[in-house]
Design a protein around this motif. Structure first.
Motif, mmCIF file in Angstrom:
data_model
loop_
_atom_site.group_PDB
_atom_site.id
_atom_site.type_symbol
_atom_site.label_atom_id
_atom_site.label_comp_id
_atom_site.label_asym_id
_atom_site.label_seq_id
_atom_site.Cartn_x
_atom_site.Cartn_y
_atom_site.Cartn_z
ATOM 1 N N PHE A 106 -1.048 -3.226 3.817
ATOM 2 C CA PHE A 106 0.359 -2.883 4.019
ATOM 3 C C PHE A 106 1.073 -3.937 4.868
ATOM 4 C CE2 PHE A 106 -1.988 1.033 3.215
ATOM 5 C CZ PHE A 106 -1.314 1.486 2.098
ATOM 6 N N HIS A 147 3.239 -2.047 -0.801
ATOM 7 C CA HIS A 147 4.149 -0.904 -0.810
ATOM 8 C C HIS A 147 3.561 0.156 -1.735
ATOM 9 C CE1 HIS A 147 5.389 -2.722 -4.618
ATOM 10 N NE2 HIS A 147 5.589 -3.845 -3.944
ATOM 11 N N ALA A 207 0.301 -0.207 -4.071
ATOM 12 C CA ALA A 207 -0.902 0.556 -3.764
ATOM 13 C C ALA A 207 -1.395 1.314 -4.992
ATOM 14 C CB ALA A 207 -0.616 1.530 -2.621
ATOM 15 N N HIS A 212 -5.298 3.956 2.375
ATOM 16 C CA HIS A 212 -4.808 4.236 3.727
ATOM 17 C C HIS A 212 -5.972 4.333 4.710
ATOM 18 C CE1 HIS A 212 -0.558 4.893 2.665
ATOM 19 N NE2 HIS A 212 -1.036 5.394 1.537
#
Length: 495
Positions: free
Chosen positions: A72, A77, A81, A102
């Motif tokens: 990121f 973005h 992703a 994440h």
């Protein structure tokens, strides 16, 4: 190992210049955090593949993505992703949920989330003739402070066992003046104490130590030198023997042939790899397996493939023998289409990359490698330090095929330098040249008709390999030229 047709593979070393940070070390010491700290190149094949997926999804050059680069922070973005996860599920065959990126936003962490396990053993020991010597040259450009260099060599020698005797004037350490402000520092080390992936951290740490000493301060390193997995004494599987080869003595002489594959072929190979969710190494691995089968080696083909085993940040910064030589096996039976064989190769290679206990290759037989082109320079107190092409003995393989990719400054494919390293008594120059020429012809045929079955691909109708030393056949290979036959040659890398 790039999976993008626009950003093909080529560098296993940092390719962007890295500024050397000025630390605020305790007691006035220069804090020698390696320039690659936080920007180390990927330390395993799977990390390299993930790095390429990151670059492809975000649309940035591969050289800007490192093992610990955050997706990121690089500009990733939500749409990027989503692209990355979809591509990673296809390429890696891993069950990655929507939170995976994440929770693991760097190539190193994402590779672990995709199932990568730390290597249970490195080696095998002596895979590259442990009795020989490796040469890790560094190009030094700028005004050289010989005293600071001497002290810096002592600093990195105290830190890394392999470099303990690397001081100016000592055996195996030579500094040659090539021109005003241009020197070549050659470090000759026991071959069994280093690997190809030692070269970049060596350049980085020497640059930082030099910078500190030029400022009159000692370096302070970031943590101790790590301990790697134990070294295997012997391999598990014997690589396939080139048809027509003969047993060679332990002290077999090694020769080389150098060839060039042009930018057009390089670009086509990169595009095919991208379309099939594979790497350039996998494409050539598939072609080599098909060729060996057609030459009479049978359907079970095993290739030796040296790869780095530096899964942690500390290992990626280390100078030492932290690699393993995988035995990559594939079944070519059933006359599959080339694309179907490539899928088999991809599955086998990925499984070996992931497994900490993957089979290691015994000496002998055939080896396949992909080399990085050289990295950029490290700046240090008016001096630039750049890794020059390394040399390492390779007498363990009867025939080693080493591909070194070239790229334009923008990262586009610019051609591949191919070295065929052969044992005179086992394979010989004629057979090595013939096999390399047939490999190029088969790759061209596969690019023209990737869905054709192996039996229908052109390029396989030439005579079988001549036994070593017979001199009966000439290789129909592009831009063939004999190369010197020294006792050392470029270190191979898989990818």
């Amino acid at each position: 190992m790039s999976l993008s047709g626009q950003k093909p593979p080529g560098r296993l070393v940092p390719s962007a210049p890295t500024a050397l940070p000025r630390g605020a070390g305790d007691g006035g010491a220069e804090r020698a955090v390696p320039p690659a700290s936080g920007a180390e190149p990927p330390g395993t094949p799977l990390q390299e593949i993930v790095r390429d997926l990151f670059a492809e999804a975000i649309g940035v050059p591969r050289r800007t993505v490192h093992a610990d680069s955050d997706f990121f922070r690089l500009g990733g973005h939500p749409a990027a992703a989503a692209r990355l996860l979809a591509r990673a599920r296809r390429v890696l065959g891993a069950g990655l949920d929507d939170r995976a990126l994440h929770e693991a936003p760097t190539p190193a962490r994402f590779a672990a989330a995709a199932g990568e396990q730390p290597a249970a053993a490195t080696g095998p020991a002596g895979a590259f003739d442990g009795e020989g010597s490796a040469v890790l040259p560094l190009r030094l450009r700028g005004a050289l402070n010989a005293g600071a260099l001497q002290e810096a060599l002592g600093d990195v020698g105290h830190r890394h066992g392999a470099l303990r005797n690397s001081r100016l004037g000592s055996a195996g350490t030579r500094l040659r003046a090539l021109a005003a402000g241009d020197h070549l520092l050659e470090l000759t080390l026991p071959a069994d104490l280093v690997d190809l992936w030692s070269h970049t951290p060596l350049a980085a740490e020497l640059a930082l130590a030099y910078r500190a000493r030029a400022a009159g301060r000692p370096p302070r390193w970031e943590g101790p030198v790590p301990e790697a997995a134990p070294r295997a004494r012997a391999g598990d599987l014997a690589p396939t023997v080139p048809p027509g080869s003969r047993p060679a003595p332990a002290d077999a002489r090694v020769g080389r042939l150098a060839l060039d594959w042009d930018a057009g072929l390089h670009q086509r190979l990169a595009r095919l790899a991208a379309a099939q969710g594979a790497t350039l190494f996998m494409v050539v691995h598939a072609a080599l397996a098909a060729l060996l089968t057609r030459l009479g080696a049978g359907p079970a083909i095993t290739v030796a493939a040296p790869v780095p085993a530096r899964d942690s940040a500390a290992l990626r910064r280390a100078v030492g023998p932290y690699g393993r030589v995988l035995a990559l096996s594939v079944d070519t039976s059933g006359d599959p289409a080339f694309t179907a064989l490539l899928r088999r190769v991809r599955a086998a290679d990925l499984a070996a990359y992931r497994a900490g206990t993957a089979a290691l290759a015994r000496p002998g037989g055939i080896a396949l490698s992909v080399l990085a082109d050289s990295g950029e320079a490290y700046e240090a107190a008016g001096l630039t330090v750049r890794a020059a092409p390394p040399l390492l003995p390779l007498r363990a393989a009867a025939l080693g095929l080493i591909l070194t990719e070239r790229h334009t400054p923008a990262g586009a494919p610019a051609g591949i330098a191919v070295t065929a390293a052969y044992q005179y008594d086992a394979v010989g120059e004629t057979a090595a040249a013939h096999l390399t020429g047939q490999l190029a012809a088969l790759l061209e045929a596969a690019l023209d008709a990737p869905a054709a079955t192996l039996s229908r691909l052109d390029g396989g109708t030439r005579p079988p390999l001549a036994p070593a030393g017979t001199g009966k056949h000439t290789a129909p290979s592009p831009t063939r030229r004999p190369a010197p036959a020294p006792a050392a040659m470029p270190v191979p890398v898989a990818g």
